[in-house]
Design an enzyme around this catalytic site. Sequence first.
Site, PDB file in Angstrom:
ATOM      1  CD1 TRP A 199      31.161 -22.858 -52.746  1.00  0.00           C
ATOM      2  CD2 TRP A 199      30.995 -20.628 -52.731  1.00  0.00           C
ATOM      3  NE1 TRP A 199      31.011 -22.429 -54.050  1.00  0.00           N
ATOM      4  CE2 TRP A 199      30.905 -21.070 -54.060  1.00  0.00           C
ATOM      5  CE3 TRP A 199      30.927 -19.259 -52.473  1.00  0.00           C
ATOM      6  CZ2 TRP A 199      30.749 -20.190 -55.141  1.00  0.00           C
ATOM      7  CZ3 TRP A 199      30.771 -18.377 -53.535  1.00  0.00           C
ATOM      8  CH2 TRP A 199      30.685 -18.851 -54.843  1.00  0.00           C
ATOM      9  CG  ASP A 200      33.745 -24.652 -46.200  1.00  0.00           C
ATOM     10  OD1 ASP A 200      32.522 -24.488 -46.288  1.00  0.00           O
ATOM     11  OD2 ASP A 200      34.276 -25.766 -46.068  1.00  0.00           O
ATOM     12  CB  CYS A 201      37.906 -19.734 -47.997  1.00  0.00           C
ATOM     13  SG  CYS A 201      38.883 -21.249 -47.998  1.00  0.00           S
ATOM     14  CD  GLU A 230      32.125 -27.918 -44.638  1.00  0.00           C
ATOM     15  OE1 GLU A 230      32.800 -28.844 -45.056  1.00  0.00           O
ATOM     16  OE2 GLU A 230      31.861 -26.926 -45.304  1.00  0.00           O
TER      17      GLU A 230
END
Lengths: 343, 343
Positions: free
Chosen positions: A91-93, A343
Amino acid sequence: MKSPKGRELITRVITAPGDDAGLFLTNLRVRGWMDHETLAKHRADLVMVALLGDRHGRAAVDYSVNPALGFPDATGPEGSTQPVSHVLPAWDCIAGNMAVTALLAAERHRLRTGQGQEVLFSLKDAAAAMLGNLGIIGEVCVNGTDRPKYGNALYGGYGQDFICADGARVMVIGLTDRQWRGLLKATGTQDAMAQLEARLGESLSDEGARFRHRAAITDLLSPFFARHSVDAFAKEFDSKGVTWSQFRSFAQAVHEDPDLSPENPMFHMIEQPGIGTYPTPASPLDFSRIARQAPVAAPKLGADTEEVLADVAGLTAGEIASLFDDGTVTGPRGDKFFVNAAE
Amino acid sequence: MKSPKGRELITRVITAPGDDAGLFLTNLRVRGWMDHETLAKHRADLVMVALLGDRHGRAAVDYSVNPALGFPDATGPEGSTQPVSHVLPAWDCIAGNMAVTALLAAERHRLRTGQGQEVLFSLKDAAAAMLGNLGIIGEVCVNGTDRPKYGNALYGGYGQDFICADGARVMVIGLTDRQWRGLLKATGTQDAMAQLEARLGESLSDEGARFRHRAAITDLLSPFFARHSVDAFAKEFDSKGVTWSQFRSFAQAVHEDPDLSPENPMFHMIEQPGIGTYPTPASPLDFSRIARQAPVAAPKLGADTEEVLADVAGLTAGEIASLFDDGTVTGPRGDKFFVNAAE
């Protein structure tokens, strides 16, 4: 960032003039002096993209968003009841790439209209949207089913892992019609599969049928892999266009796969001072009109302070010296590297 | 696509005039009549972005790329030797977003210089670059280690799953200093953790130390969760700013989490003809100057054929009718929906 002088400096850098400036991407909480309204007093056409944790403004990280959406529950060996969180901070990527899209889209709007704007989104919304895009919300609402764990099987088509004669594990894919036919040809299982279709009274040319009957298909393919080591079929699989790969650990992948080495023009050997020399990727995007920039070592935290204050904020040497003297800014610090975190 | 007339039509649509046209994004093999050089004869400033399987032009899918890079080997319960492929097609999601970045960046270049170009990249290179960006290649080369499975623990900081008194499972995060202190305060474990630090002779204010001593930390936190049901601490965790979430299945997430419902302005109830009505996401990006477009039902395959032929290719009603008559194009087809696939 807590002193008035520091905030003024940051504001000056964010709202510097020029077509390639006035573009601010952040994952900090954007309130008070750092909100778009306040910053836009210094540059009316500021483009600002802010990535929040969730839409309520609460903090969230990849590892808290992921379990909330259901992926760990559907990941892992068939029949197991233990949730398995994936290791990739996916999800960060994904959100990081969306932030770039937001920035480019807002800059495109600015170039055409002169208007700046703020783009807000959250890590959790990025993930929730993808849950919908992948059809999982529809699957729950329409079919009323909760997807169980399917092990390493590819969902909705045929894809399965096999142990080979040499102990190596491979993944083979029969998602498209071409891949499916190629797989049968390369493993010599066309006749066996035709007999299976006759027994089932159903064609396996439909990918959904391949998923439903994956256990029977796997039974017919297993002997081929149990009889052969990877070396025995790798070249033929490649020449016949089979879509497959070998399971590797991170270290095996780095040491054995030329695609992860400087044989791949995307990778360069870069020395990271104080750490070591290793293959470092450039952008995966190869533009025909813009030479791909080679990667460079990560700068130490503070390494660019002077340059930014002079070239972006437009301060004089004297002003910069006094900022160092009173501790508002610092130069490069020992072992702290600047690392981008989503994040 | 196999008939000369069909190819001519496709070429005409791809190379249509206008600032918002001449932008072609594909995952087809771009050879022959569909390569950039040939298409650019019809529109010199064509921007074309092509996503391949791997850099050699071989087919690859998310489920073949992922095992090759090592993620399944590092995913799953501590001590297990079974590779676990994650269920999210993360590389598709990441590469899809990169394709948008490529398109916007190339269009930006075109607007400033008048030059079109081709951007090539591959699913495997997108994943390989991310492996480097995440520091995993450096970790292998510098430390000489192969990352083992760490279960559901957050790598490099503190984050762990716990079973609560009501049987629910939660994830709690102590990645940043603020998160760590908030977690101890909310669980009343500050004193116990100070005693652990004294025993270890090491401060847990360093995230690396929290990762190394995660088992001892988990032992001290477990009794809190074993004693409380989620309802008993959820509100307090939220008000105290703890970063946490509850493990849910896909169905639980869709039914229980308001962020996945039309309470979230990103979601709209959309009727998909022939399938049903369910929450469908708009873009997670909220632009202050551009109203967020509501999602619409997916069109049937061929539903836009006439409109595209008239408005984009600029054909007359008579020309369009004859294309339908000779079977070069078709209108909406039964139950086939147009679905975007990144592979």
